[in-house]
Design an enzyme around this catalytic site. Structure first.
Site, PDB file in Angstrom:
ATOM      1  N   ASN A   9     -15.029  19.367   0.404  1.00 46.82           N
ATOM      2  CA  ASN A   9     -13.768  19.466   0.528  1.00 46.82           C
ATOM      3  C   ASN A   9     -13.229  20.513  -0.326  1.00 46.82           C
ATOM      4  OD1 ASN A   9     -10.928  19.267   0.529  1.00 46.82           O
ATOM      5  ND2 ASN A   9     -10.797  17.122  -0.035  1.00 46.82           N
ATOM      6  N   ARG A  66     -14.090  19.331   5.397  1.00 46.37           N
ATOM      7  CA  ARG A  66     -12.633  19.241   5.662  1.00 46.37           C
ATOM      8  C   ARG A  66     -12.212  20.365   5.830  1.00 46.37           C
ATOM      9  NH1 ARG A  66      -7.754  18.444   1.487  1.00 46.37           N
ATOM     10  NH2 ARG A  66      -6.231  17.979   2.939  1.00 46.37           N
ATOM     11  N   HIS A 155      -3.080  15.541   6.769  1.00 45.89           N
ATOM     12  CA  HIS A 155      -3.620  14.105   5.996  1.00 45.89           C
ATOM     13  C   HIS A 155      -3.969  13.177   7.277  1.00 45.89           C
ATOM     14  CE1 HIS A 155      -0.602  14.540   2.175  1.00 45.89           C
ATOM     15  NE2 HIS A 155      -2.226  14.743   1.877  1.00 45.89           N
ATOM     16  N   HIS A 183       1.287   8.049   2.616  1.00 43.36           N
ATOM     17  CA  HIS A 183       0.329   8.732   1.844  1.00 43.36           C
ATOM     18  C   HIS A 183       1.080   9.626   0.699  1.00 43.36           C
ATOM     19  CE1 HIS A 183      -3.896  11.165   1.130  1.00 43.36           C
ATOM     20  NE2 HIS A 183      -3.011  11.673   0.519  1.00 43.36           N
ATOM     21  N   LEU A 184       0.943   9.111  -0.577  1.00 41.14           N
ATOM     22  CA  LEU A 184       1.701   9.721  -1.738  1.00 41.14           C
ATOM     23  C   LEU A 184       0.573   9.878  -2.725  1.00 41.14           C
ATOM     24  CD1 LEU A 184       4.438   6.976  -1.930  1.00 41.14           C
ATOM     25  CD2 LEU A 184       4.617   8.954  -0.496  1.00 41.14           C
ATOM     26  N   GLY A 187      -0.342  15.952  -2.687  1.00 40.00           N
ATOM     27  CA  GLY A 187       0.555  16.094  -1.448  1.00 40.00           C
ATOM     28  C   GLY A 187       0.928  14.902  -1.056  1.00 40.00           C
ATOM     29  N   ARG A 216       5.375  20.609  -4.461  1.00 39.63           N
ATOM     30  CA  ARG A 216       6.022  21.055  -3.206  1.00 39.63           C
ATOM     31  C   ARG A 216       7.457  20.505  -2.868  1.00 39.63           C
ATOM     32  NH1 ARG A 216       1.108  19.882   0.375  1.00 39.63           N
ATOM     33  NH2 ARG A 216      -0.494  21.015  -0.534  1.00 39.63           N
ATOM     34  N   ARG A 259       2.706  10.060 -13.308  1.00 37.42           N
ATOM     35  CA  ARG A 259       2.548   9.146 -14.345  1.00 37.42           C
ATOM     36  C   ARG A 259       3.402   9.727 -15.665  1.00 37.42           C
ATOM     37  NH1 ARG A 259      -3.880   9.161 -13.618  1.00 37.42           N
ATOM     38  NH2 ARG A 259      -3.178  11.197 -12.992  1.00 37.42           N
ATOM     39  N   GLY A 307       0.949   6.173  -4.469  1.00 34.79           N
ATOM     40  CA  GLY A 307       1.151   4.929  -3.335  1.00 34.79           C
ATOM     41  C   GLY A 307       0.414   3.953  -3.903  1.00 34.79           C
TER      42      GLY A 307
HETATM   43  P1  ADP Z   1      -4.726  14.298  -4.539  1.00 35.38           P
HETATM   44  O1  ADP Z   1      -3.575  14.542  -3.599  1.00 35.38           O
HETATM   45  O2  ADP Z   1      -4.912  15.455  -5.082  1.00 35.38           O
HETATM   46  O3  ADP Z   1      -6.192  13.758  -3.652  1.00 35.38           O
HETATM   47  P2  ADP Z   1      -4.338  11.750  -5.402  1.00 35.38           P
HETATM   48  O4  ADP Z   1      -4.247  11.150  -4.351  1.00 35.38           O
HETATM   49  O5  ADP Z   1      -5.482  11.499  -6.423  1.00 35.38           O
HETATM   50  O6  ADP Z   1      -4.268  13.334  -5.268  1.00 35.38           O
HETATM   51  O7  ADP Z   1      -2.910  11.510  -6.355  1.00 35.38           O
HETATM   52  C1  ADP Z   1      -2.744  12.228  -7.465  1.00 35.38           C
HETATM   53  C2  ADP Z   1      -1.473  11.864  -8.007  1.00 35.38           C
HETATM   54  O8  ADP Z   1      -1.352  10.420  -8.121  1.00 35.38           O
HETATM   55  C3  ADP Z   1      -1.372  12.332  -9.595  1.00 35.38           C
HETATM   56  O9  ADP Z   1      -0.767  13.662  -9.627  1.00 35.38           O
HETATM   57  C4  ADP Z   1      -0.341  11.160 -10.123  1.00 35.38           C
HETATM   58  O10 ADP Z   1       0.658  11.643 -10.087  1.00 35.38           O
HETATM   59  C5  ADP Z   1      -0.501  10.095  -9.258  1.00 35.38           C
HETATM   60  N1  ADP Z   1      -1.211   8.850  -9.959  1.00 35.38           N
HETATM   61  C6  ADP Z   1      -2.392   8.497 -10.143  1.00 35.38           C
HETATM   62  N2  ADP Z   1      -2.220   7.295 -10.879  1.00 35.38           N
HETATM   63  C7  ADP Z   1      -1.082   7.063 -11.144  1.00 35.38           C
HETATM   64  C8  ADP Z   1      -0.285   5.914 -11.710  1.00 35.38           C
HETATM   65  N3  ADP Z   1      -1.001   5.140 -12.219  1.00 35.38           N
HETATM   66  N4  ADP Z   1       0.927   5.867 -11.740  1.00 35.38           N
HETATM   67  C9  ADP Z   1       1.516   6.612 -10.910  1.00 35.38           C
HETATM   68  N5  ADP Z   1       1.065   7.702 -10.549  1.00 35.38           N
HETATM   69  C10 ADP Z   1      -0.307   7.945 -10.330  1.00 35.38           C
END
Ligand code: ADP
Length: 373
Positions: A9, A66, A155, A183-184, A187, A216, A259, A307
């Site tokens: 990826n 990917r 996504h 999907h949070l 992105g 974004r 976070r 998420g």
């Molecule tokens: P990517 O989209 O890069 O694959 P992820 O799905 O791993 O990223 O999501 C990354 C984001 O998830 C981080 O930037 C962070 O803001 C958020 N995140 C990770 N753990 C937590 C948590 N315990 N509480 C709130 N947000 C979190």
């Protein structure tokens, strides 16, 4: 039988990899700061070479890549040959921030292992079922046709995986389930899935549209772009950079990690509190809109970093939707793991499901190689 599959990826400045042996992950990692001064590998080619040199690739059956943008052409994963490689290159104008890195990864892997099949798995493919009314922007039709302007959605690998997992979790047939998947991650996007088909999604021609993301902006009035050009004198590339890399949570608070935003909000920082409200309000609006488009909803499922891990975001985003049958049980919301977090007997099941795009890419890669015979 293609037991060993390597998944690559290639992001704009990183390469994530996973080596599968059947369902078992033999090796995994991320190479960061690709192409950045001071430290990391010079480019994606060097990064992929480094990974291939390090791994034990004996008996490797395929490499799954990917690829972000598959345009109108690719509605499913494909074996990469010269023609497919060129077609992915033709899509670079639609995805200048993403497809070049994906291509570099494919090129490096083909060079290093010319006899191993390479499969491209597209982020857009799951959304090829979008109805024309969902994919069409209301602009001049000839202009749209000439420049490939339409909603492609992204996504897709995650929305497909997570909507299917939701059906498993609820023990319901996938073909009958109407799900809104959120999907949070860094992105972020939302998708309405009706019986396994994507029928609405928030990302558009590019991954910039829709929800508020780490860096974004998501949805905004296009006039903002003209205004920044005319009144602010900003170059188009600078506006592109502003909206893609310096907006969203980062633009509102100075940090892109949810976070940190939550910690600052807790400590009373008004900018963080506002960012949280803007972020959650956007989600609420999309859930309501997609409920209306689906007509009825069986499940709302949260996935990816925010998420899966933020009970606060889940609770705030769905607050006030009781009239739609959408409720979150605070105790269930506070736990972890794949689960239902709505109360027993709720009309709509609210779920949390861990996404696994790499695993899904490995699965699809195997299927393409198997079909080739
Ligand atoms: P990517 O989209 O890069 O694959 P992820 O799905 O791993 O990223 O999501 C990354 C984001 O998830 C981080 O930037 C962070 O803001 C958020 N995140 C990770 N753990 C937590 C948590 N315990 N509480 C709130 N947000 C979190």
């Amino acid at each position: 039988m293609t037991a060993r599959v390597l998944v690559l990826n290639c992001g704009s400045s990183s390469v994530k990899y996973r080596l599968y042996d059947g369902e078992t992950i033999r090796d995994r990692g991320t190479v960061e700061r690709v192409g950045e001064p001071g430290g990391g590998p010079a480019d994606h080619t060097a990064a992929v070479r480094g990974i291939l040199d390090r791994l034990d690739l004996a008996g490797l059956g395929a490499v799954g890549h990917r690829v972000v943008h598959g345009g109108r052409r690719f509605s499913e994963p494909v074996l990469v040959d010269d023609e497919v490689f060129a077609a992915i290159g033709d899509l670079v104008p639609l995805a200048p921030l993403h497809n070049p890195a994906n291509l570099a990864g494919i090129e490096a892997a083909r060079r290093a292992m010319p006899d191993v099949p390479q499969v491209a798995v597209f982020d857009t493919a799951f959304h090829h079922t979008l109805p024309e009314a969902a994919a069409t922007y209301a602009i001049d039709r000839d202009v749209a046709e000439r420049y490939g302007i339409r909603r492609y959605g992204f996504h897709g690998t995650s929305h497909a995986y997570v909507s299917r997992r939701t059906a498993d979790l609820l023990d319901r047939p996938y073909a009958e389930l109407r799900t809104i998947t959120l999907h949070l991650g860094n992105g972020a996007s939302v998708c309405a899935v009706d019986g396994g088909r994507s029928v609405a999604t928030s990302m558009g021609m590019s991954p910039l549209e829709g929800l508020v993301m780490g860096t974004r902006s998501g949805d905004l009035d296009p006039t903002i772009v003209f205004h920044l050009r005319r009144e602010g004198g900003m170059a188009v590339d600078a506006i592109d950079d502003l909206l893609n890399h310096r907006s969203g949570l980062l633009g509102l608070t100075g940090v892109n990690d949810m976070r940190e935003v939550l910690a600052r909000r807790q400590a009373g920082d008004p900018a963080a509190a506002l960012a949280f409200d803007v972020y959650c309000r956007r989600i609420t609006g999309y859930v309501g809109a997609y409920y209306a488009l689906l007509g009825a909803v069986d499940a709302v499922t949260f996935t990816a970093g925010v998420g899966e891990h933020s009970a606060q975001v889940r609770a705030a985003s769905l607050a006030g939707l009781q009239r739609l049958g959408i409720r979150v049980d605070p105790d269930r919301n506070a736990r972890s793991g794949d689960r239902v977090i709505s109360p027993d007997g709720a009309e709509v099941a609210v779920c949390v499901v861990g996404t696994d795009e790499e695993r899904e890419i490995a699965l699809q890669t195997r299927a393409v190689v198997a079909a080739r015979g």
